[in-house]
Design an enzyme around this catalytic site. Structure first.
Site, short mmCIF file in Angstrom:
data_model
loop_
_atom_site.label_atom_id
_atom_site.label_comp_id
_atom_site.label_asym_id
_atom_site.label_seq_id
_atom_site.Cartn_x
_atom_site.Cartn_y
_atom_site.Cartn_z
N CYS A 182 11.97 43.14 168.20
CA CYS A 182 12.89 42.94 167.06
C CYS A 182 12.88 44.07 166.04
CB CYS A 182 12.58 41.62 166.38
SG CYS A 182 12.89 40.17 167.40
N LYS A 185 9.27 34.07 165.25
CA LYS A 185 8.19 35.02 165.43
C LYS A 185 7.55 34.78 166.79
CE LYS A 185 5.99 33.63 161.77
NZ LYS A 185 6.93 32.59 161.27
N GLY A 241 -2.26 48.29 159.70
CA GLY A 241 -2.54 48.28 161.12
C GLY A 241 -2.03 49.54 161.78
N LYS A 245 1.35 41.73 169.76
CA LYS A 245 0.74 40.83 168.78
C LYS A 245 0.08 39.69 169.55
CE LYS A 245 3.30 37.94 166.49
NZ LYS A 245 4.35 37.31 165.64
N ILE A 279 1.50 42.32 154.54
CA ILE A 279 0.90 43.48 153.88
C ILE A 279 -0.49 43.75 154.46
CG2 ILE A 279 2.23 43.25 151.75
CD1 ILE A 279 -0.30 42.07 150.43
N GLY A 339 5.61 46.64 166.37
CA GLY A 339 6.26 46.79 167.67
C GLY A 339 7.07 45.56 168.00
#
Length: 450
Positions: free
Chosen positions: A267, A158, A260, A328, A257, A264
């Protein structure tokens, strides 16, 4: 073990550093000479917490090096990691040109047996294709006596926590067909496998699908929750209460969950397209995957729609402050970021953007250059100068605490559009602000809602 890594993007660089940090000897090769020169000086080309320190430490320890010479990398490693990009083609399929090019280079330059480890995200059947490519190349060059194994070893990193994910993986998927690569990968990953057995061996094709299936499942959870959030707004329901209620079910849980403004990054959107293409190319209509994609496409524009609903259709001359540009937190990556969809829509409507992000300012300037309707500000508060409204696009920690009274005084329209549900709606309303978020009731008691 001696390891070579082809490609120094997010996946290749983080994996290389993690392997070096536990004691393996790693050589990284990249065709970008400027990037390699920076890495040789321990300058990371991406923002990822902890990465720069690990590069510096392992360069000093002599376990990590960077080069533009593929021959050096092939001579060095018994394991050849392929971690190059697989961008989307126009039809949504994954572009394997870089993967195949690296495989051909390895075959051309190798003089001893090698195991190729595909770390790039690739469609089912790629390991077979790479093996065929290498064998064909070796045969053409008169080196058919050399043995090659191809392993599928997808990544599950991530962005923003990639180093931690690599150091403490929840699972290590390895697709292989023979004992030798199984033994090699077991030895390679032994330092990451102490407390419990994280290694999962399977065939290559299954390993390749695991990656796509995992990302598709996570994307599905996000799109589902965004659809529920949109419904909650119509029903005057608090989606945060709904999230708590369903997340308490252990079969569902709380991960992915949060409602938002759409997902994006590099990935989920790309992998979803590739999986849809794979299904269609095999005669299957992927109804659910297409719906996940379509919901996300719509959700990317939700912030702009909320602005227009409050400010009116004519946004010419309006100044919109944007907090957060990266897709993010804890990264400078703006690929498929919500901020990009919003800014481009605002510019088309004649508005001006004042933007701030803790890490993605340079990337934003690289993408959009200097233009009169974009002002990149030194601080988050500087964006409020002459602003009509504030939009939250990324949930950086630096944005979590605000002075609502100050925002009321500085924002001409007294409007906050919160794409990440950072604030308490009642507190914002009590301060005299119009507060629009994702999936929260429009009509809280005493609130100023459009």
């Amino acid at each position: 073990m001696d390891v070579s890594v082809f490609g120094t993007g997010y996946v290749g660089l983080v994996q290389a550093v993690a392997l070096a940090d536990v004691g393996h000897n790693v050589v990284c090769v990249d065709i970008d000479g400027q990037k390699v020169a920076q890495l040789q000086r321990a300058i990371a080309p991406i923002h990822e917490p902890g990465l720069t320190t690990l590069i510096e430490d392992n360069l000093k320890a002599g376990r990590l090096s960077f080069t533009t010479q593929a021959q050096d990398a092939v001579n060095h490693g018994e394991l050849m990691f392929i971690a190059v990009g697989t961008p989307s083609n126009e039809d949504g399929s994954a572009d394997l040109d870089h993967v195949i090019a690296v495989a051909r280079d390895i075959a051309r330059l190798m003089h001893s047996d090698k195991t190729l480890v595909i770390k790039s995200t690739v469609p089912v059947g790629t390991a077979d294709l790479v093996l065929e490519t290498v064998i064909e190349q070796l045969t053409d060059l008169g080196k058919s006596e050399l043995k090659v194994h191809v392993v599928s070893n997808p990544e599950f990193l991530k962005e923003g926590s990639a180093v931690a994910d690599c150091m403490r993986p929840d699972r290590i998927i390895v697709g292989c067909a023979h004992d030798k690569p199984r033994q090699q990968l077991s030895e390679l990953y032994a330092p990451f496998n102490h407390n419990r057995d994280r290694l999962m061996f399977m065939d290559n094709r299954s390993a390749e699908l695991v990656k796509y299936a995992a990302n598709a499942m996570l994307a599905t959870r996000i799109s589902f929750m965004n659809e529920m959030a949109n419904l909650a707004e119509r029903l005057d329901v608090d989606i945060s209460a709904v999230r708590k209620g369903i997340g308490a079910d252990p079969r569902i849980g709380y991960h992915f969950i949060y409602p938002g403004a759409g997902f994006g990054g590099s990935c989920f959107p790309k992998d979803l397209k590739a999986l849809i293409h794979t299904a269609e190319s095999h005669g299957l209509e992927p109804h659910m995957l297409k719906t996940v994609r379509d919901v996300n496409e719509q959700q990317r524009h939700v912030l702009f729609r909320k602005l227009k609903a409050h400010l009116g259709d004519d946004l010419r001359g309006k100044v919109i402050a944007i907090w957060g540009l990266a897709f993010k937190p804890n990264t400078d990556d703006m690929r498929e970021a919500t901020s990009r969809y919003l800014m481009e829509a605002l510019w088309d409507a004649g508005a001006t953007v004042h933007a701030y992000d803790p890490e993605a300012m340079t990337e934003c300037r690289r993408l959009y250059g200097y233009r009169p309707d974009l002002q990149l500000c030194a601080t988050r508060d500087d964006t409020l100068q002459c602003a009509d409204a504030l939009v939250i696009c990324t949930e950086w920690k630096a944005f979590r605490v605000v002075d609502f009274n100050q925002l009321r005084e500085r924002l001409k329209a007294r409007l906050i559009v919160d794409g990440r549900n950072l604030y308490n709606p009642q507190q914002a309303a009590d301060a005299g602000l119009h507060y629009l978020s994702i999936g929260l009731p429009y009509r809280l008691p005493g609130a100023l809602y459009a």
